[in-house]
Motif scaffolding. Structure first.
Motif, short mmCIF file in Angstrom:
data_model
loop_
_atom_site.label_atom_id
_atom_site.label_comp_id
_atom_site.label_asym_id
_atom_site.label_seq_id
_atom_site.Cartn_x
_atom_site.Cartn_y
_atom_site.Cartn_z
N ILE A 84 0.82 -1.21 0.00
CA ILE A 84 0.00 0.00 0.00
C ILE A 84 0.86 1.26 0.00
CG2 ILE A 84 -1.66 1.32 1.38
CD1 ILE A 84 -2.82 -1.42 2.24
N ILE A 85 1.96 1.23 0.72
CA ILE A 85 2.80 2.42 0.82
C ILE A 85 3.64 2.64 -0.44
CG2 ILE A 85 4.80 3.40 2.04
CD1 ILE A 85 3.56 2.24 4.60
N SER A 134 6.74 13.17 -1.56
CA SER A 134 7.80 13.88 -0.85
C SER A 134 7.99 13.30 0.55
CB SER A 134 7.48 15.36 -0.72
OG SER A 134 7.05 15.85 -1.96
N PHE A 135 6.86 13.04 1.24
CA PHE A 135 6.94 12.45 2.56
C PHE A 135 7.63 11.09 2.52
CE2 PHE A 135 3.80 15.36 4.54
CZ PHE A 135 4.54 15.62 5.67
N PHE A 136 7.33 10.35 1.46
CA PHE A 136 7.93 9.03 1.33
C PHE A 136 9.45 9.14 1.27
CE2 PHE A 136 9.66 5.55 -1.11
CZ PHE A 136 9.10 4.45 -0.47
N SER A 169 11.77 -3.73 4.17
CA SER A 169 11.47 -4.57 3.01
C SER A 169 10.94 -3.80 1.80
CB SER A 169 10.49 -5.67 3.42
OG SER A 169 9.72 -5.29 4.50
N MET A 170 10.82 -2.48 1.90
CA MET A 170 10.22 -1.72 0.80
C MET A 170 10.87 -1.97 -0.56
SD MET A 170 9.03 1.95 2.27
CE MET A 170 10.67 2.48 2.55
N VAL A 215 4.06 5.30 -4.91
CA VAL A 215 5.36 5.87 -5.25
C VAL A 215 5.87 5.28 -6.56
CG1 VAL A 215 7.73 6.18 -4.47
CG2 VAL A 215 5.87 6.22 -2.82
N ALA A 216 5.73 3.97 -6.70
CA ALA A 216 6.17 3.32 -7.94
C ALA A 216 5.39 3.88 -9.12
CB ALA A 216 5.97 1.81 -7.84
#
Ligand SMILES: Nc1ncnc2c1ncn2[C@@H]1O[C@H](COP(=O)(O)OP(=O)(O)OP(=O)(O)O)[C@@H](O)[C@H]1O
Ligand SMILES: [Mg+2]
Lengths: 356, 285, 286
Positions: free
Chosen positions: B81-82, C20-22, B162-163, B86-87
């Motif tokens: 989910i996180i 950005s937070f990531f 593990s990201m 981003v990807a």
């Protein structure tokens, strides 16, 4: 001393139960341009790989300059191969590619440099030595691949559809260049292709191959004018083909659709009543023939004009039968009036009707 | 290759067989054999199921086991989910000019040892840590709070660790997704959620599967993060194994735990592959 | 939505903020670790007490810099030796396995290939304990039956190397296979046709073609080994590797000395990572 560079005798190759090359025989004269022409999958590459030594034949013999090469590993055979996808080494530049084979022969570097420069000159790529392979155009890669093989001065150069990857324009151009190059260096070329125009334009002799076997070996002109089998008649040039029955054997006449009879030429022993195929080339059909000309005459109904510049064709049906026939339509203004639906008289000389 | 015969085959086959049998197959058989033995009063090894019996009878053992499995699954989900947004951002939203740079930037931290990364979090989160320092300075709190040593910090650490193994397969499968598919769906009137649910997710499912398998396996087998970031009660199953081997020196019990962990990880990976109709070799390459 | 499609302002800025937070989340622990390596304080934390290089170079009773700290220096040396041995051996073994599964045909190939993938999905702890148990069993057997004591079967440097190799080889195999799959066998045939012998073909064509994969796999194998903790922990003898030594120090309380070591590791691995990524980028263009 025989004047043949390559002799192949009764060559057979099986892949499990599948016979890819079936008792092939041929001889290639020194310095000639020999083509093997056949549809995709007919066994051309397999045949070539046996000559180059990457495959062992199941039976038969291969002789290069009178010496059998069976059992000789590929790196020791006096033949070089231009691969279907060229297989230039991407991690080396042009010069390293060309000098690769010379280095294996432990030739001194100064001689190598000279030979590489001279071969690059000859294929029209001087100053290209330092270029990377991926910086070359399709045609340039082609020439580097040829230079890489020719620099080793092989007895025979084998080429596996080397023009296949090029676009149409470049292909036309390379066809002529290859022929010129071959005449200039005088090396024997064995050239594989499924494109008949390549084979016909460049070759001294062409072998037509189908399902692993050779159908006919002849000059390009003879293949066109005197095909020996139905497959060759069909494969070389364009042809109309009809199911026919022999109605008399002297003079030889065949019947299509029970009511149309043609004077024709029997290419194999055909007796009265036999079933056969009748072939008529589109370009042998004469539109509006003269009244007193002795030829097969019949009328057709125009269905469509397929415009293609100098290759324009007429698609028509014969009489009232609905059987389709193609005829060449010369673009010299005489027939510009022809419209779909029109009825035309056409004729074809007896000689141009061949039966198998 | 007509001239490369049997000899080449044996040349390659022998070391591979030695590797797989001496270092993988035989040790795992031995693991199982030893887990089925206990030491009797005379100090001899005898066959017994006692080690497994102990696992089921001691609540702390099987509770830890279940906890570890559930938290590993939760970590896998959270990681997806996180990292997915981003990807997606890097491959599809960000201007192409920068996407290469940001991809590299994304990978760099993971080349650094896991221990160093955890250590960084420890200095940030602990009672005397950097966060507490700033919160005190800003006057938001009066006494420092302990943010480390609980389940939340542990899961956060596991996700952080593990990201990479999720984001790399996601990025490479998103790169394979042609923009025109999304454009076509948009053109046909699909909304954003529909585009994600019907086009994007199904397309990158193989990437999600391989990412999830690796993340799950690494989390399940992690020792450092739960040990250093989890609380006194945040027992992880690998810590049980460690205790049996290093502290109690009861190798038979430890072997039984190890075998159970192996069964668990094999089962969940098998289940994941079945549910997404993948196979192992495709998921790993 | 994507580059070519319009999307609302909230969506765009919200998304940007999230990403950005990531990145902040990603880098903050590393940055803070690096910064605190230079803090003139005996405790790794704020407030900032001024800049110092003591944690690198000092050699006093209460402050020992990395370069004078024998315990960590020797652990670093052990780790480097292990990583070099493991990456070289895994590179050889993994490449052989790649050739085996890509180019050879033999019975039971599929099951064996499957087996060769398993080390990557077996938790490292289990690899560690099972190799420990098996080597111990074998060691006892040799001692009881033949009375020989085999050094390598006891927790030691070479057992760690074997343990790490067992799964790093799979990783190398996958990377090399991926490149080998794209290799056109006609290139090898072309070289043979130009007169090269088989060893020459391998040396001049195949290996240069695989070079980017070998370099990439080799450097990742080096790092995987250098950083390994789970498997190593059980196989280690008296020579501690750096991750194990750091773990013991972090667990029992910490000084900015660890920040200094972390700083060195972060800088050197980031450099290695960048070089590696840039090299692979360049090869992608070719
Ligand atoms: N290694 C092999 N194993 C089994 N069958 C093969 C093998 N190599 C070729 N064949 C079969 O042999 C036949 C001839 O193949 P070949 O490559 O010689 O065709 P080709 O005439 O060169 O075709 P193309 O013009 O498409 O290159 C094909 O039907 C092919 O499927
Ligand atoms: Mg072919």
């Amino acid at each position: 001393m025989s004047e043949y560079d390559l002799e192949v005798e009764n060559l057979v190759r099986d892949f499990a139960a599948f016979r890819a090359v079936d008792h092939v025989n041929f001889k290639v004269e020194k310095g000639s341009f020999f083509s093997i022409l056949g549809p995709s999958g007919c066994g051309k590459t397999t045949l070539l790989r046996m000559i180059a030594g990457f495959l062992e034949p199941n039976a038969g013999d291969i002789r290069i300059r009178n010496e059998s090469v069976l059992g000789v590993p590929p790196n020791l055979r006096p033949v070089n191969l231009i691969f279907q996808h060229l297989s230039l080494f991407p991690m080396m530049d042009v010069k390293e590619n060309i000098s690769f084979g010379l280095k294996r022969r432990k030739i001194p570097q100064s001689t190598i440099d000279k030979q590489v420069d001279s071969i690059l000159e000859r294929v029209g790529l001087p100053e290209y030595g330092q270029k990377k392979i991926n910086q070359l155009s399709g045609g340039q890669k082609q020439r580097v691949a040829i230079a890489r093989a020719l620099v080793l001065e092989p007895s025979i150069l084998l080429l596996d559809e080397p023009l296949g990857a090029l676009d149409l324009k470049l292909r036309e151009q390379m066809k002529i260049e290859l022929k010129k190059l071959q005449q200039q260096v005088g090396t024997t070329f064995v050239y594989i292709t499924h494109d008949q125009s390549e084979a016909l334009v460049m070759s001294d002799q062409v072998a037509v191959m189908d399902k692993g076997a050779f159908e006919q070996i002849d000059t390009p002109k003879n293949l066109y004018a005197h095909p020996k089998t139905g497959f060759v008649a069909n494969f070389i040039g364009e042809n109309n083909s009809f199911d026919a029955t022999v109605s008399s054997s002297d003079p030889f006449r065949v019947k299509i659709n029970s009511d149309m009879e043609f004077n024709a030429r029997a290419m194999t022993g055909l007796s009265t009543g036999a079933e056969c195929q009748l072939y008529i080339r589109p370009e042998s059909i004469v539109i509006n023939p003269l009244q007193n000309e002795p030829m097969n005459k019949f009328s057709v109904t125009v269905k469509n004009v397929l415009f293609d510049g100098a290759n324009t064709k007429l698609l028509a049906t014969i009489g009232d039968t609905g059987q389709e026939i193609m005829a060449a339509l010369p673009q010299d203004k005489r027939f510009d009036h022809i419209q779909p639906g029109e009825r035309l008289n056409v004729g074809v000389y007896d000689d141009a009707c061949t039966c198998f | 290759m007509p001239y490369a015969g049997r000899l080449t085959l044996y040349f390659f086959l022998t070391p591979v067989l030695l590797w797989l049998f001496l270092l993988i197959v035989i040790p795992h058989i031995d693991l199982f054999v030893i887990s089925m033995q206990v030491e009797n009063d005379d100090g001899d090894m005898v066959w017994s199921l006692l080690n497994y019996q102990a696992f089921f009878e001691e609540k702390i053992y099987w509770m830890t086991f279940v906890r570890t499995a559930l938290y590993a699954i939760l970590t896998t989900l959270l990681t997806f989910i996180i990292t997915f947004p981003v990807a997606f951002y890097i491959t599809k939203v960000l201007s192409i000019k920068y996407s290469g740079f940001f991809t590299i930037l994304l990978l760099v931290p993971f080349w650094v040892s896991e221990l160093v990364r955890i250590y960084g979090w420890m200095i940030l989160l602990r009672e005397s840590g950097v966060f507490n320092h700033f919160l005190l300075q800003l006057g938001l709190i009066d006494v420092p709070i302990e943010m480390l040593y609980n389940d939340i910090s542990m899961v956060m650490g596991l996700v952080y660790t593990s990201m990479l193994f999720m984001v790399v397969p996601l990025i490479s499968s998103l790169e394979g997704l042609d923009d025109s598919l999304i454009e076509a769906a948009y053109d046909l009137g699909a909304s954003k959620p529909v585009i994600f649910a019907k086009i994007v997710i199904p397309y990158i499912l193989p990437g999600i599967t391989s990412g999830s398998i690796v993340v799950f396996m690494l989390t399940l087998g992690n020792y450092l993060t739960p040990n250093l970031m989890g609380g006194k009660n945040s027992l992880w199953f690998t810590e049980q194994i460690y205790n049996e081997f290093i502290a109690s020196f009861n190798w038979n019990q430890g072997a039984a735990f190890g075998f159970l962990l192996l069964v668990l990880s094999t089962f969940i990976i098998w289940l994941g592959l079945k549910l997404t109709r993948q196979n192992l070799s495709r998921a790993l390459s | 939505m994507i580059r070519s499609l319009p999307s609302g302002k909230t969506y765009r800025y919200g998304y940007l903020l999230y990403v950005s937070f990531f990145y902040l989340f990603l880098f903050s622990p590393l940055l803070i670790t690096c910064v605190l390596a230079f803090n003139d304080s005996n405790f790794p934390g704020l407030p900032w007490e001024g800049f110092t290089l003591d944690w690198f170079f000092a050699d006093e009773q209460y402050r020992t810099g990395v370069f004078h700290d024998d315990r960590n220096l020797s652990a670093l040396w052990v780790s480097l030796q292990t990583a070099i041995a493991v990456s070289l051996l895994s590179l050889i073994l993994g490449t052989m396995a790649a050739f085996l599964f890509e180019q050879e045909r033999f019975p039971f190939k599929q099951p064996l290939f499957f087996l060769s993938l398993t080390p990557l999905v077996i938790p490292g702890v289990i690899l560690g304990i099972s190799i420990l148990l098996a080597s111990n069993t074998a060691g006892l057997y040799f001692e009881e039956h033949w009375g020989i004591d085999i050094e390598i079967l006891r927790p030691s440097f070479w057992l760690v190397v074997l343990g790490q190799m067992s799964f790093i080889s799979t990783f190398v195999m996958l990377v090399v296979s991926a490149r080998l799959k794209k290799f056109d066998p006609a290139l090898e045939e072309a070289a043979l046709n130009l007169g090269a012998t088989r060893p020459e073909v391998i040396r001049l064509i195949t290996i240069p073609y695989l070079k980017p994969a070998l370099i990439g796999a080799g450097s990742v194998a080096f790092l995987m080994s250098f950083e390994n903790f789970n498997t190593t922990l059980f196989l280690i003898g008296s020579d501690t590797t750096l991750p194990v030594s750091l773990y013991l120090q972090v667990r029992d309380g910490s000084t900015p000395l660890i920040n200094a070591i972390a700083f060195i590791l972060i800088v050197s691995t980031s450099l290695l990572a960048l070089i590696n990524l840039l090299a692979s980028q360049r090869h992608k263009d070719e």
